[in-house]
Design an enzyme around this catalytic site. Structure first.
Site, PDB file in Angstrom:
ATOM      1  CG  ASP A  54      -1.857  -1.207   1.221  1.00 33.68           C
ATOM      2  OD1 ASP A  54      -2.179  -1.704   0.119  1.00 33.68           O
ATOM      3  OD2 ASP A  54      -2.218  -1.676   2.313  1.00 33.68           O
ATOM      4  N   GLY A  78       1.444   3.000  -2.582  1.00 31.23           N
ATOM      5  CA  GLY A  78       0.992   3.890  -3.660  1.00 31.23           C
ATOM      6  C   GLY A  78       1.526   3.427  -5.016  1.00 31.23           C
ATOM      7  CE  LYS A  79       2.384  -2.470  -4.309  1.00 30.28           C
ATOM      8  NZ  LYS A  79       2.057  -2.085  -2.922  1.00 30.28           N
ATOM      9  N   GLY A  97      -4.497  -4.409  -3.787  1.00 29.00           N
ATOM     10  CA  GLY A  97      -5.503  -3.382  -4.093  1.00 29.00           C
ATOM     11  C   GLY A  97      -4.740  -2.143  -4.507  1.00 29.00           C
ATOM     12  CG  HIS A  98      -1.973  -2.202  -7.025  1.00 30.28           C
ATOM     13  ND1 HIS A  98      -1.047  -2.761  -7.863  1.00 30.28           N
ATOM     14  CD2 HIS A  98      -1.693  -2.701  -5.781  1.00 30.28           C
ATOM     15  CE1 HIS A  98      -0.257  -3.574  -7.179  1.00 30.28           C
ATOM     16  NE2 HIS A  98      -0.641  -3.563  -5.914  1.00 30.28           N
ATOM     17  CD  GLN A 134       0.778  -8.983  -2.508  1.00 33.28           C
ATOM     18  OE1 GLN A 134       1.458  -9.630  -3.268  1.00 33.28           O
ATOM     19  NE2 GLN A 134      -0.473  -8.677  -2.791  1.00 33.28           N
ATOM     20  CB  THR A 158       1.790 -12.266   0.809  1.00 31.09           C
ATOM     21  OG1 THR A 158       0.780 -12.851  -0.015  1.00 31.09           O
ATOM     22  CG2 THR A 158       2.985 -11.853  -0.047  1.00 31.09           C
TER      23      THR A 158
END
Ligand code: GDP
Ligand code: IMO
Ligand code: MG
Length: 432
Positions: free
Chosen positions: A13, A15-16, A40-41, A231, A246
């Protein structure tokens, strides 16, 4: 040509998605190489917001081809929802802009159920999984009993499905847990399974490619390729805070495995760093703030999971952990995100060392929960950054904060992100 890589250096998370979207028009191909819909991007432009889970973040540019590489695991149900969203809200022709490897493993409905019962049975030592079936699906991949996208087009698919599901159900029964209460994305198992099978028809419509041939040909044809990580480095199954990780290799080396690229074909490595730290799910987090400051960061940064909506744990930036991530990934350029979130904090802290058993160290210990952060204080800035467009106009305190990070990590900060929108992105140093 070599493929550039963009990945997260913290616990995800960072900000990729925003930065991949910002860069995507400069690339001919954007490829996801690991992970699944646990990602979740988020991408924002023209007042619209999208959260991508499986589809690469280059999908908004018609001239950019997007590839889901063999290292990614796919849940057809979630992919279908993503496609519908992109079609309805942005009129994107996903079939034209996306190709899928024929060697992606599928996440079955029973993988989701397994994930749920395994987490339930762990009690307080649960991983805090996104419950997307990631662990069980990668387990089957390495146990050599998984089902792949290529199998969809071969006879015997239904049989393979039935036999794998049966073995999952036997294992699930052994947990002796209340299955009635387990819903998958709000559906009971039968209803989810029905929709999963309907979604397979959508998945079958995509052109399947052999990722190594596709990506290497693109490079031979002098096309520009960007690999998009999911991730973050500290969630890597080998190099993260195991077992609170993960199930894939999130680091730069994962690109070679997840796309079929030789190490010598990897070019620049862009490391995405949030100006502070967050973590969602369980596991050690040395700089975590369980106080009003942590709450303020969560509120100001809107730190709620893009995939699960869970509140993210927040803390100060951790340069010890980042130095480790820079080393493992061979980061060539840093992109700093969410600098705007720190505006109006009087005193910022930067973790520059750990104390482990009373001894100061700049290395990650075997058990990260034993690390006590050692901080240096930095003056904050009062300016609203969200409308700044030039690096020269950034407040001097932020310039010093960035310079400190750069000097400690020995890598230039090329981009500073000052808001979620595509346009709120400032070029500080050349990265091309
Ligand atoms: P990813 O998984 O690395 O793509 O990151 P996520 O999308 O899960 O989380 C990042 C969140 O921060 C999203 O809500 C983004 O819209 C938002 N975001 C990205 N960059 C910035 C920034 O510079 N400032 C602010 N305020 N929000 C940002
Ligand atoms: P993006 O790509 C943040 C975390 C989960 C959990 C652990 C294991 O959006 O940065 P899993 O579902 O993989 O079995 O969960 O990893 N996690 C993430 N945290 N961002 C992500 O992806 C994540 N994907 C998984 O919260 O702690
Ligand atoms: Mg995310």
């Amino acid at each position: 040509m070599k493929a550039d890589v963009l990945l997260g250096l913290q616990w995800g998370d960072e900000g990729k998605g925003k930065i991949v979207d910002f860069l995507a028009s400069e690339y001919d191909v954007v490829a996801r190489f690991q992970g699944g819909p646990n990602a979740g991007h988020t991408i924002e432009f023209d007042g619209k917001k999208f959260v991508l889970h499986t589809i690469p973040s280059g999908i908004f540019f018609p001239k950019t081809m997007n590839i889901i590489g063999n290292g990614v695991i796919i849940d057809p149900f979630i992919l279908r929802k993503e496609i519908q969203n992109l079609t309805n809200l942005a009129g994107i022709d996903v079939y034209a802009g996306l190709k899928i490897s024929n060697k992606c493993h599928l996440i079955l409905p029973s993988h989701r159920l397994l994930d749920a019962v395994q987490e339930q049975s762990k009690g307080i030592s649960k991983i805090g999984s996104t419950l997307k079936g990631i662990g069980p699906a990668y387990t089957d991949k390495t146990a050599r009993c998984g089902i792949r996208t290529g199998d969809l087009l071969l006879p015997g698919f239904e049989q393979k499905y039935a036999s794998l599901k049966e073995s999952h159900m036997r294992s699930i029964a052994s947990y002796n847990l209340d299955l009635q209460s387990v819903l998958i994305d709000g559906h009971d198992f039968d209803s989810y399974e029905k929709q999963w099978f309907e979604s397979l028809e959508i998945l079958k419509k995509f052109e399947q490619v052999d990722a190594p041939y596709f990506i290497n040909k693109a490079l031979w044809d002098r096309k520009r390729v960007l690999a998009e990580g999911a991730q973050g480095t500290l969630l890597d199954v080998d190099f993260g805070s195991y077992p609170f990780v993960t199930s894939s290799n999130t680091v730069a080396a994962g690109v070679c495995i997840g796309l079929g690229l030789a190490p010598s074909s990897v070019g620049k490595v862009f490391g995405i760093v949030k100006a502070y730290s967050t973590r969602v799910g369980s596991g050690p987090f040395p700089t975590e703030l369980n106080d009003e400051m942590g709450d303020a960061l969560r509120k100001q940064g809107n730190e709620f999971g893009s995939t699960t909506g869970r509140p993210r744990r927040c803390g100060w930036i951790d340069l010890v952990a980042l130095k480790y991530s820079v080393m493992i990934n061979g980061v060539s350029h840093l992109f700093l995100t969410k600098a705007d979130v720190l505006s109006s904090i009087d005193e910022l802290k930067i973790c520059t060392a750990y104390k482990v058993d009373g001894v100061s160290s700049q290395n990650i210990p075997y058990d990260l929960s034993q690390a006590e952060p050692v901080y240096e204080s930095h003056p904050g800035w009062k300016a609203d950054l969200t409308t700044i467009t030039k690096a020269a106009s950034l407040p001097v305190e932020l310039k010093n904060y960035i310079k400190f990070i750069e000097d400690y990590l020995g890598v230039p900060v090329s981009i500073v992100s000052v808001g979620p929108d595509r346009t709120q992105t400032i070029l500080r140093k050349q990265y091309k």
